[in-house]
Design an enzyme around this catalytic site. Sequence first.
Site, PDB file in Angstrom:
ATOM      1  N   HIS A  96      40.275  42.663  41.489  1.00  0.00           N
ATOM      2  CA  HIS A  96      40.012  42.001  40.216  1.00  0.00           C
ATOM      3  C   HIS A  96      39.847  42.999  39.071  1.00  0.00           C
ATOM      4  O   HIS A  96      40.026  42.638  37.912  1.00  0.00           O
ATOM      5  CB  HIS A  96      38.782  41.100  40.333  1.00  0.00           C
ATOM      6  CG  HIS A  96      39.050  39.850  41.095  1.00  0.00           C
ATOM      7  ND1 HIS A  96      38.448  38.640  40.805  1.00  0.00           N
ATOM      8  CD2 HIS A  96      39.866  39.605  42.152  1.00  0.00           C
ATOM      9  CE1 HIS A  96      38.876  37.719  41.640  1.00  0.00           C
ATOM     10  NE2 HIS A  96      39.731  38.282  42.475  1.00  0.00           N
ATOM     11  N   HIS A 264      44.324  38.666  51.451  1.00  0.00           N
ATOM     12  CA  HIS A 264      43.637  37.608  52.191  1.00  0.00           C
ATOM     13  C   HIS A 264      43.596  37.870  53.692  1.00  0.00           C
ATOM     14  O   HIS A 264      43.226  36.980  54.469  1.00  0.00           O
ATOM     15  CB  HIS A 264      44.301  36.260  51.896  1.00  0.00           C
ATOM     16  CG  HIS A 264      44.209  35.864  50.459  1.00  0.00           C
ATOM     17  ND1 HIS A 264      44.958  34.850  49.888  1.00  0.00           N
ATOM     18  CD2 HIS A 264      43.442  36.373  49.452  1.00  0.00           C
ATOM     19  CE1 HIS A 264      44.656  34.752  48.603  1.00  0.00           C
ATOM     20  NE2 HIS A 264      43.742  35.670  48.321  1.00  0.00           N
TER      21      HIS A 264
END
Length: 724
Positions: A96, A264
């Site tokens: 992020h 993920h």
Amino acid sequence: MSANHSVTGCPVHGSVTSDQQGPMAWWPKALNLDILHQHDTKVNPLGKDFNYAEELKKLDVEALKKDIADMLRDSQDWWPADHGYYGGLMARMAWHQAGSYRAMDGRGGGNTGNQRFAPLNSWPDNANLDKARRLLYPIKQKYGNKISWADLILLAGTMGYEAAGLKTYGFAFGREDIWHPEKDTYWGSETEWLAPTGSKGNRWSGDRELENPLSAVMMGLIYINPEGVDGNPDPIKTARDMRITFSRMGMNDEETVALVAGGHTIGKQHGNGNAKEVGAEPEAADIADQGLGWKTDDKSLAKITSGIEGAWTTNPDRWDNEFFKLLFKYEDKFEIVRSPAGAKQWEPSEMDPEDMPADQNDPTIKRKITMNDGDMALIKDPEYRKISERFRDDQAAFDDAFARAWFKLTHRDMGPKSRYHGPLVPQEDLIWQDPIPAPKYVPTEAEISSLKEKILASGLSIGELVATAWDSARTFRQSDYRGGANGARIRLAPQKDWEGNEPARLQKALAVYEKLSAETNVSVADLIVLGGTAAVEKAIKDAGFNVKVPFAAGRGDALQEQTDVESFEYLKPIHDGFRNYQEKHYEPTPEELLLDRAQLLGLTAVEMTVLVGGLRVLGANHGDSKHGVFTDRVGVLTTDFFRNLVDMGNKWEPTGRNSYNIVDRKSGATKFTATRVDLVFGSNSILRAYAELYAQDDAGEKFAQDFANAWVKVMNADRYDLKK
């Protein structure tokens, strides 16, 4: 996907925010120059003499890596690790931080550690990353100024994968921290977090066209909405958003699939309760919370982030290929369900027990895997599916693709490899690093003097020499350290064909430089800058002053095969107020666009002022336009631009949307023409103060020296070898 260069947003465009005080709050349409000074040295506690590159030489990298690896498995009572492993949290923090990068203007990204400050520290998508940084602080405290936050955040994410079993591609140190929010960076015009399409100030228009230069689909997100477009699951529509947003981050389809799947493969999603019961974000939290946000006394709610709940793989602390295997194995069984937080997510209707991950807190309890809409897009979109199938069947291909894509994600805004530091830097040159060969020959001072004479006698005008050098250098962006004069890519595709570079005029100049380069072995890059330098020196001398304009040889010439044509399209000059050029009319005003370019070039308001005033009288306007050329001595570095601008014997009359006449008050005769970029130096109170200074009778030599200094700064902006 090719770059879309329509401009509907820029870093200096938008309404007044609540934190703006003083004149801008009263007169929000006034030109705000703050973006040119947003990282004033006075806010940096390390002082102007601090040299991070020197501090890095003292860093024990192996000891640092060991400390991070130990931290990843050392679960804390105040913030327990999922499955006893902080790797997923650290990877998300790094993702992020780096994922806020946007290729359109190079802003955002991991290069400054700006996640520590608002607004990023309080974005909904960054919920609980404040905890990740607090977990890292003991390490930062131990190593002090030998490691920046920017480097530490991205290294921790990289270590999260390495500790899980991935062979990472490498890591470079060298990112320097900022010490103040980048509050003038344009993140969108929305007035609410996660505003859906169609809401006021939304970033989408037409047939799902994303406002430039943005890359995220909503205010407060890094890239896409995990629940689907506007929270409505539809993997095909989400795939379209993914392709747009990831291309805006400089990623192709293969890199997109690798990053989503690799991102993920470790960690989990959090949505185990009602998100409305979670406290305020860090910037709105109570003083007693000491900068921590999203507070709750309910441990089941403590880690809520996206609202989606569950792990993607069987073993969330292990690097493997389970993400793809499970995604395809249960492809026909996935259905939309609601998380405890009410978010829409995809789960298999049934699963084999051996495929089910253990509960994050109780290993005796088995849970179903959970996918978000972006995950499902990897098997529903035809192009993504082909890549996903290949990665499912070839673990080594997936490992390599993710390792390389992760390295690109975390390093693409660092610029060329010459800015990389440390023992972990990979040897391979990658095309997105914009490699440049070393120069074949570096001329001596005597040879430089001779070359100046030859260039000035070549038949090229002062304006042509200056414009060619400026166009070569102006592509530099301090946001991601791309562009600049080094490499002379102005002679290669796509730059040689850009309208803003005036291809016909450019080829005339390049013919001179390439012939001279063939005769002397001096690079075209050096000759272009030297030509501009010689022209500026002559223009100063013709004005009656003796000011030397320094020149530093040592540039190389890039090859076409070392140039990513599609990527360089993002550097295309669709506006340049310094040369009074705009490709077309845009929503931001010309003077706002001038600030955008000035800030990317790393200029102060004073430097911007002297460069505009000087380039006008040197005759460097695009297309030989006469707008702003307030002089009858074109090619001489006089202060005429400022003197005529502030002369009250003149008045200004609009003649179009972006055109004006300067009219003699007594005779009514038109003396000059101008654009808004020219007039702003007389209308804005701060810029007028500068203009009045340089219009003074005693300002000629000072202006020449100030122009020379600003000129050299731009010409050498990408010469990192001069800044070590």
